[in-house]
Design a protein around this motif. Structure first.
Motif, PDB file in Angstrom:
ATOM      1  N   UNK A 105       0.946  -1.166   0.034  1.00  0.00           N
ATOM      2  CA  UNK A 105      -0.152  -0.113   0.045  1.00  0.00           C
ATOM      3  C   UNK A 105       0.974   1.114   0.142  1.00  0.00           C
ATOM      4  N   UNK A 106       0.899   2.158  -1.073  1.00  0.00           N
ATOM      5  CA  UNK A 106       1.508   3.353  -1.210  1.00  0.00           C
ATOM      6  C   UNK A 106       0.837   4.432  -1.047  1.00  0.00           C
ATOM      7  N   UNK A 107       1.205   5.410  -0.515  1.00  0.00           N
ATOM      8  CA  UNK A 107       0.535   6.527  -0.305  1.00  0.00           C
ATOM      9  C   UNK A 107       1.605   7.854  -0.895  1.00  0.00           C
ATOM     10  N   UNK A 108       1.105   8.615  -1.523  1.00  0.00           N
ATOM     11  CA  UNK A 108       1.673   9.582  -2.274  1.00  0.00           C
ATOM     12  C   UNK A 108       1.281  10.916  -2.649  1.00  0.00           C
ATOM     13  N   UNK A 109       1.825  11.982  -2.738  1.00  0.00           N
ATOM     14  CA  UNK A 109       1.237  13.250  -3.578  1.00  0.00           C
ATOM     15  C   UNK A 109       0.085  13.566  -2.484  1.00  0.00           C
ATOM     16  N   UNK A 110      -0.863  13.936  -2.870  1.00  0.00           N
ATOM     17  CA  UNK A 110      -1.930  14.526  -2.136  1.00  0.00           C
ATOM     18  C   UNK A 110      -2.949  13.575  -1.674  1.00  0.00           C
ATOM     19  N   UNK A 111      -2.338  12.689  -0.703  1.00  0.00           N
ATOM     20  CA  UNK A 111      -3.083  11.379   0.022  1.00  0.00           C
ATOM     21  C   UNK A 111      -3.770  10.591  -1.115  1.00  0.00           C
ATOM     22  N   UNK A 112      -3.000  10.417  -2.149  1.00  0.00           N
ATOM     23  CA  UNK A 112      -3.341   9.586  -3.491  1.00  0.00           C
ATOM     24  C   UNK A 112      -2.780   8.109  -2.783  1.00  0.00           C
TER      25      UNK A 112
END
Length: 453
Positions: A105-112
């Motif tokens: 599970x990868x969270x990146x940018x603006x909570x994407x």
């Protein structure tokens, strides 16, 4: 049985059949499927992106990955990130809401976020590809415009849903990766053909992939350095660090002593934290052994990097637990893990001599002997018992760093504490060479060796 991974062309060519079997049997992504190619037995895996992952099909349009069919057009590029539409030649996946372990599970940018298999490939800032289970908050992903996107966190866990993968080019990738990069939820990733190619030996000779010497997502080393993601709002994903698993009490019986365990953790060699074989072997063995010993509650503490196995009784219930550190030890494969499991069951049913104040759990030497002579004979019927035991003893010999010779008495184990070498008549763990002698005695239906107390 050591089985290599299939070369890329075979896995790609057999993918439709592999995924059909996976769907029929309900096998999760990453499940190793034994097959053959021109070089003999090998494994491919059911596999990349979670269902409903948005994929760019043009500059301004996206489509859920499972809705992209063979013959549709999607947006693809090479390392130059010059995007163009190309026809999909390959589209396969799994369906349903079954449990999919070891997903990233990868969270990146603006909570994407993205949910992918551990071997999914992402383009990072140095224009190389990196596996999902090696990504860290120090990495930057790349969007379709070539701009850097900060990773906020990465974790591992169980996903309750299906996965799908696509490719517009089934040929071996060129050095510029032309036609093998796609855009998933705004991030540049490798397609399925590139993912399969990464698993081949040829890929190790190229410079397109980031090295994998960094800690793996989910390991204690990774969590200590980068932490975990808290308060994940995706109800389909359960992080591993939130798993509730029964912990053995301090007086539980063990496969090796605490001192041996610490030495093995320091000096031993291990398969990767996300290795699918170790987990599949162990879960299969639980099913196999439970059909003969149904009273026992079996569990695998996958996240636990301690190298050991446990047996205990609590509130009248019988328990056996294996740790991830033990089943990922390179010396052990399905046969060796089977004998370790039999040893722990041997504590429950092996008979005298018993540990003092243990509710009738057998001493270590007796558990070894009963496991080899009785339990393994029950579980592995006929001539297959001999085949499994011979491989198991060879693997346990490598684990203890001793020779596999019948009636061998000289101790050469690198991991054995010296203060146990003289403790030959107690209930504790005999030296490694004695344990090998005990296993062989059980196979040959000879008396239990004196060194096994």
């Amino acid at each position: 049985m050591a089985v290599r991974e299939c070369e890329a062309p075979h896995c790609s060519g057999a993918d439709a059949e592999i995924n059909e079997i996976c769907k029929q049997e309900g096998w999760p992504i990453g499940h190793p499927v034994l097959t053959r190619d021109s070089q003999g037995p090998c494994t491919c895996t059911c596999s990349c992106f979670a269902l409903n992952t948005p994929i760019c099909i043009s500059e301004v349009e996206v489509k859920a990955i499972q809705d992209i069919k063979k013959g549709d057009y999607i947006y693809v590029a090479g390392l130059d990130l010059k995007w163009d539409q190309k026809k999909v030649l390959f589209s396969q996946g799994t369906k349903g809401n079954s449990k999919q372990p070891l997903t990233i599970y990868i969270v990146y940018g603006d909570n994407q976020h993205l949910v992918v298999t551990p071997d999914s490939l992402f383009l990072v800032e140095n224009k190389k590809l990196k596996r999902a289970d090696k990504l860290t908050p120090e990495d930057y992903l790349i969007n379709q415009n070539g701009e850097k996107v900060k990773i906020n966190g990465v974790t591992i866990g169980d996903f309750y849903g299906g996965f799908h993968h696509i490719s517009t080019n089934i040929e071996e990738p060129s050095s510029d990766l032309q036609g093998h990069l796609i855009v998933a939820n705004g991030i540049v990733c490798g397609d399925y053909a590139l993912q399969i190619y990464y698993q081949s030996r040829k890929a190790y000779d190229t410079e397109m992939f980031v090295g994998t010497n960094e800690p793996t997502v989910g390991t204690q080393e990774y969590k200590s350095k980068y932490g975990t993601i808290e308060n994940i709002k995706n109800k389909e994903f359960i992080p591993s660090h939130e798993h509730q698993i029964e912990k053995p009490p301090s007086n539980a019986m063990t496969f090796i002593s605490e001192e041996e365990s610490k030495r093995y953790m320091r000096y031993g060699s291990f398969r990767n934290f996300t290795d699918p074989n170790s987990r599949a072997w162990t879960e299969y063995l639980f099913t196999q052994f439970k059909s003969f010993y149904p009273e026992i509650n079996y569990s695998l503490d996958w996240d636990n990097e301690v190298v050991n196995a446990y047996a205990w009784i609590e509130d009248g219930k019988r328990y056996v637990q294996l740790t991830g550190g033990l089943v990922r030890a390179e010396a052990l494969e399905i046969e060796g893990i089977s004998l370790v499991l039999a040893h722990e069951i041997g504590h429950h049913y092996g008979g005298e001599p018993f540990y003092p104040d243990s509710n009738g759990l057998s001493c270590e030497g007796q558990a070894d002997f009963y496991a080899s002579r009785n339990i393994m004979r029950v579980v592995w019927f006929g001539e297959y018992y001999i085949t499994v035991m011979e491989k198991a003893i060879t693997q346990i010999s490598k684990f203890f760093k001793v020779t596999n010779k019948r009636d061998e008495t000289e101790e050469t184990a690198a991991f054995l504490p010296k203060d146990e070498e003289l403790n030959m008549n107690s209930c504790s763990h005999p030296p490694g060479a004695c344990r090998i002698e005990t296993y062989n005695a059980g196979v040959d239906l000879k008396p239990k060796p004196a060194c096994a107390n």
